[in-house]
Design an enzyme around this catalytic site. Sequence first.
Site, short mmCIF file in Angstrom:
data_model
loop_
_atom_site.label_atom_id
_atom_site.label_comp_id
_atom_site.label_asym_id
_atom_site.label_seq_id
_atom_site.Cartn_x
_atom_site.Cartn_y
_atom_site.Cartn_z
N LYS A 151 20.16 42.30 74.36
CA LYS A 151 20.24 40.89 73.97
C LYS A 151 19.39 40.04 74.90
CE LYS A 151 23.21 36.98 74.70
NZ LYS A 151 22.09 36.09 74.55
N GLU B 39 19.29 33.37 74.12
CA GLU B 39 19.08 32.64 72.85
C GLU B 39 17.93 31.65 72.97
OE1 GLU B 39 23.04 31.22 73.06
OE2 GLU B 39 22.43 29.18 73.47
N GLY C 50 21.85 37.17 85.34
CA GLY C 50 22.10 35.77 85.00
C GLY C 50 22.95 35.11 86.07
N GLY C 51 23.63 34.04 85.69
CA GLY C 51 24.41 33.26 86.65
C GLY C 51 25.67 33.99 87.10
N THR D 113 28.79 33.58 84.83
CA THR D 113 28.72 34.42 83.62
C THR D 113 28.99 35.88 84.00
OG1 THR D 113 27.06 32.89 82.79
CG2 THR D 113 27.32 34.94 81.59
N GLY D 114 28.46 36.30 85.15
CA GLY D 114 28.72 37.67 85.62
C GLY D 114 30.20 37.93 85.79
N GLU E 222 23.13 41.54 88.20
CA GLU E 222 22.15 40.92 89.10
C GLU E 222 22.33 39.43 88.92
OE1 GLU E 222 19.67 39.05 90.55
OE2 GLU E 222 18.00 39.82 89.38
N CYS F 8 15.94 33.98 90.54
CA CYS F 8 17.19 34.33 91.22
C CYS F 8 16.99 34.47 92.72
CB CYS F 8 17.79 35.60 90.62
SG CYS F 8 16.65 36.97 90.61
N GLU G 58 23.73 27.30 93.64
CA GLU G 58 22.42 27.63 93.06
C GLU G 58 22.01 26.52 92.10
OE1 GLU G 58 22.14 30.97 90.20
OE2 GLU G 58 20.38 31.60 91.33
P1 NDP Z 1 23.72 32.53 81.93
O1 NDP Z 1 24.00 33.40 83.09
O2 NDP Z 1 24.89 31.97 81.23
O3 NDP Z 1 22.81 33.31 80.87
C1 NDP Z 1 22.23 34.58 81.07
C2 NDP Z 1 22.46 35.47 79.85
O4 NDP Z 1 23.86 35.69 79.68
C3 NDP Z 1 21.97 34.89 78.55
O5 NDP Z 1 21.49 35.94 77.71
C4 NDP Z 1 23.23 34.29 77.98
O6 NDP Z 1 23.15 34.15 76.60
C5 NDP Z 1 24.24 35.35 78.36
N1 NDP Z 1 25.62 34.90 78.37
C6 NDP Z 1 26.10 33.64 78.52
N2 NDP Z 1 27.45 33.64 78.46
C7 NDP Z 1 27.84 34.91 78.25
C8 NDP Z 1 29.10 35.55 78.10
N3 NDP Z 1 30.24 34.87 78.15
N4 NDP Z 1 29.14 36.88 77.89
C9 NDP Z 1 28.00 37.59 77.86
N5 NDP Z 1 26.77 37.04 77.98
C10 NDP Z 1 26.68 35.71 78.19
O7 NDP Z 1 22.75 31.40 82.40
P2 NDP Z 1 22.62 29.90 81.87
O8 NDP Z 1 21.48 29.83 80.99
O9 NDP Z 1 23.91 29.35 81.36
O10 NDP Z 1 22.28 29.19 83.25
C11 NDP Z 1 23.33 28.73 84.10
C12 NDP Z 1 23.00 29.02 85.53
O11 NDP Z 1 22.98 30.42 85.77
C13 NDP Z 1 21.62 28.57 85.96
O12 NDP Z 1 21.56 27.23 86.25
C14 NDP Z 1 21.40 29.44 87.15
O13 NDP Z 1 22.05 28.88 88.27
C15 NDP Z 1 22.06 30.73 86.77
N6 NDP Z 1 21.09 31.72 86.27
C16 NDP Z 1 20.71 32.68 87.14
C17 NDP Z 1 19.81 33.62 86.74
C18 NDP Z 1 19.39 34.68 87.68
O14 NDP Z 1 18.44 35.42 87.40
N7 NDP Z 1 20.06 34.82 88.80
C19 NDP Z 1 19.20 33.61 85.42
C20 NDP Z 1 19.69 32.57 84.55
C21 NDP Z 1 20.60 31.65 85.00
P3 NDP Z 1 22.51 32.85 75.91
O15 NDP Z 1 21.54 32.22 76.83
O16 NDP Z 1 21.85 33.46 74.74
O17 NDP Z 1 23.68 31.99 75.58
#
Ligand code: NDP
Length: 492
Positions: A175, A178, A228-229, A232-233, A250, A284, A385
């Site tokens: 995935k 979005e 990701g964030g 969310t992790g 990560e 990140c 962050e």
């Molecule tokens: P998220 O961590 O929420 O998004 C990363 C991925 O996780 C996307 O594919 C997202 O889907 C998916 N996701 C979101 N919610 C869920 C869930 N409940 N279960 C499974 N998968 C999920 O990042 P955001 O875009 O919301 O950004 C928020 C903050 O996260 C940023 O401001 C930053 O601080 C941090 N971030 C850190 C990253 C890193 O590499 N360390 C990368 C991105 C964000 P979708 O986008 O399709 O909804």
Amino acid sequence: MERIERMYIDGQWVLSRAGETRNVINPADGSVIATVAEGTAEDVQLAVAAAKRAFYEDGWMVAPPVERARLMFALADALEQQTDEFAKLETLNNGKALREAQFDVSDAVACFRYYAGLATKPHGQTYDVADPMQTLVVREPIGVCGQIIPWNYPLLMAAWKLGPALAAGNTVIFKSSELTPLTAIKLFQLIEGVGYPKGVVNLVLGAGNTVGQEIAENYDIDKVAFTGGTNTGRSIMKAATGNIKNISLELGGKSPNIIFADADLEAAVDWTLFAIFINQGEVCSAGSRLLLEESIHDQFLERLVERTKKIKIGPGLEEGVEMGPLISETHMNRVLEYIELGKREGAKLLCGGHRILEGNLEKGYFVEPTIFANTSPDMRIVQEEIFGPVLVVQKFKDEKEAIALANNTIYGLAAGVFTQDGAKGLRVIKKLRAGITWINAYNPTYNEAPWGGYKQSGIGRELGTFGFEEYTEVKQININLEPGPISWFENR
Ligand code: NDP
């Protein structure tokens, strides 16, 4: 009728079962650049059934390593041939400067080649245990893997995830975010073209709280890998408890970049710009906390601010642009809120601090590169962050204080140290609780070396042989060399 970009499930290009779609936005001007299928949990379930069948019944789990290598080398070649098309599409969808997108494509090609090479290299071990037994240890693929990636490096993160998983013999439900699905869709066209068997690699598009949530929860997915964030992790970890999934995460960072007075200061200023402002700070590992030794604090910041103000900002596709827009209006507002918070918390704004509304940039999500000094360790802008072009500066007296400040967050992803004293550089690095570190550099990443964090920056490692092993199970095989009864119980 508008064209709807489809998902790739079980070797077919399909619309969402629910019939839903989503518009994809160009962050440089807010315009709609594509409409894509918006999947739901049901689409994930179909993909899981296909991936399970491909793994167990169709035999991908025992596909010869040389065949897995051949397919991945072919994928790397196909991607390389379309470097320009992929780079332009990445910039259009993500916003980053085109030269960065070009690096991302060549890094993705190199990553696929690295793992294609590794596919044929795993080997086991033998142990001479108690006679007459002989023990073998082998590595096997885990099974069906779910992979969820963010929007900051859409193509490169796809390579980091798909490379090791497929090389190790797993099947995948993938995935993308979005917000940035377009290069993933194009990559899956190449995956189809080079001939991966149907069901082995599946692309499901859709939101995190539906598609992502189902990937984390689904009982037939054996592993979930997420970038990701941190919050969310955390929710993915909880969702994955049902079937005790193997997890790798990560996550975020608030990484320190420490400059000692004995560093080559002009070089350190240059690396500091690269540490925080590459990819608009949406990285990140970004060096988002600059730790400066007291005696050089003012002179270093003077030069840093001077150079920061000269960064060329604009739509990533424009010639000469060095920094593009943030990914979305929502994310831009989040970053701007942090900037306002920094002012309220009493930090001193040295430069930047605003959305850019001039000329042709007003419709996009552009934020000035921003630097805050006079911070204290408990400020939220120092601890949290921000994931944008915002640098916070901390001052230190000596080595001991630098280490204490550097380690004083919940994160532990990356760290950099600048000094011309080699022993001091290594001494400090060894005391930092971070998984990725640099001395006299910041941010270069290599496919050969493990990538991942300490503390709340994640679990597990990507890249290198470590990243490959994260997609394997370890099995012990015990062979009785003198077959016969054990005769533990006497009651024959
Ligand atoms: P998220 O961590 O929420 O998004 C990363 C991925 O996780 C996307 O594919 C997202 O889907 C998916 N996701 C979101 N919610 C869920 C869930 N409940 N279960 C499974 N998968 C999920 O990042 P955001 O875009 O919301 O950004 C928020 C903050 O996260 C940023 O401001 C930053 O601080 C941090 N971030 C850190 C990253 C890193 O590499 N360390 C990368 C991105 C964000 P979708 O986008 O399709 O909804």
